[in-house]
Design a protein around this motif. Sequence first.
Motif, mmCIF file in Angstrom:
data_model
loop_
_atom_site.group_PDB
_atom_site.id
_atom_site.type_symbol
_atom_site.label_atom_id
_atom_site.label_comp_id
_atom_site.label_asym_id
_atom_site.label_seq_id
_atom_site.Cartn_x
_atom_site.Cartn_y
_atom_site.Cartn_z
ATOM 1 N N UNK A 295 15.068 39.977 27.821
ATOM 2 C CA UNK A 295 14.394 41.199 27.872
ATOM 3 C C UNK A 295 13.558 41.284 26.516
ATOM 4 N N UNK A 296 13.969 40.807 25.543
ATOM 5 C CA UNK A 296 13.300 41.285 24.059
ATOM 6 C C UNK A 296 13.821 42.584 23.811
ATOM 7 N N UNK A 297 14.982 42.944 24.109
ATOM 8 C CA UNK A 297 15.854 44.160 23.719
ATOM 9 C C UNK A 297 15.638 44.573 22.137
ATOM 10 N N UNK A 298 15.245 45.613 21.798
ATOM 11 C CA UNK A 298 14.993 46.099 20.481
ATOM 12 C C UNK A 298 13.566 46.282 19.997
ATOM 13 N N UNK A 299 12.570 45.648 21.049
ATOM 14 C CA UNK A 299 11.412 45.993 20.541
ATOM 15 C C UNK A 299 10.963 47.361 21.098
ATOM 16 N N UNK A 300 9.838 48.014 20.672
ATOM 17 C CA UNK A 300 9.608 49.308 20.983
ATOM 18 C C UNK A 300 9.778 49.652 22.392
ATOM 19 N N UNK A 301 10.563 50.894 22.736
ATOM 20 C CA UNK A 301 11.120 51.205 23.827
ATOM 21 C C UNK A 301 11.691 50.306 24.949
ATOM 22 N N UNK A 302 12.142 49.318 24.518
ATOM 23 C CA UNK A 302 12.749 48.250 25.157
ATOM 24 C C UNK A 302 14.371 48.287 24.916
#
Length: 390
Positions: A295-302
């Motif tokens: 998911x690319x968790x940690x990126x803006x709002x992700x």
Amino acid sequence: MKVEYQNAQVFDGHKFVKQNFTVENGAFTAVGTNNQSADQTVDLTDYYVTPGLINAHTHITLAADPHYWDNKEQNAVTKTVLAIQNLKESLTVGVTFVRDVGSTEDVDLNLMKLHLSDLPGIVASGSALSMTGGHGAKGGLEVDGVDEARKGARTVLKKGAKNVKVMATGGVATPGETPYDVQLSEDEIRAAVVEAHHKGFPTAAHAQGTEGIKNAVRAGIDSVEHAIFMDDEAVKLMKQYGTVVVPTLVAPRAIYENPEELPDFMVKKARLVAKPHFASIQKLVQNGVPIAMGTDSGCPYDDFSHWVVNEMKMYQDAGMTPEQVLNSSTMVAAKLLRVEDCVGAVKENLAADFVVLKNNPLDNLSAFEQEIAVYHNGRQLVNRLEKVGD
């Protein structure tokens, strides 16, 4: 202590099958058979069981909330606190294992080595390798040329990395570059891949533009992250080399759906890539290229919870069956991370990472955000089910 879970509908990679399974010393035993020597039984009639989910693309030291760091100093301690918060959030939707693909302060490496029982398992990469001034250079390890790429890979592996991450192109969230920018070369990437494979560990390439994707695939990369701009040749190369794709479809979506407090350049690029990104993943699905959930968790709002479920739903929108989506989030991801001998299935002798659901996720993947209990190494860490105790 032997705990037998009875009458569950267990996902076997194809469908849900009614069966019993036992958990002992944190591992699955007696799957599909009755255990007459169990110390405790738990009735899971009318409940669904899947393996614990695996998020193959996270950044645990990043904050999805753009204001998180407003009044905090960034250092190894504060980033570790954030990483623990992010990992615990992952558990709430059934994620029991993650691959971090670019951390700072070696936080992911240190947490991985601790094997904390109340956090998901981690395959850590440490610092990602980028060209000088390239994508992720601020928090990564800058390398230029084949020898430096080789040394960079050896450096992160020496620190304990179980995956090597390289930056093949520019990206969306960094000013002054585009996804089309070719950054680390094919030869530089190959040097890093060879070192990782010598140690038996996988590799991942941030690769968004077409030429950078092809460079990474030809260099022998195990997974292409994002794969925004695919063409037929890139698909053919992936099938030839057995490359896995980790789509992170929600990463640009989380940006363009929350434009108010993000830089204009970032929002514009996110909107620009959204349609071709989705079309590329459709093309990959149609051609049978393996997909691992990330998911690319940690990126803006992700964030580390809600967007995991959205990511899986987008795979279904792109043409994957619900069964394929669950496999992408379990056994396919486990194989990519080279941990299939430990996790990824409800199977004897694997770690007892599993999710108990009230609702059938093959009918609606939102089941992972509803009534759910989550077990990691046989220990219940999340429980939103009324009738299922610890």
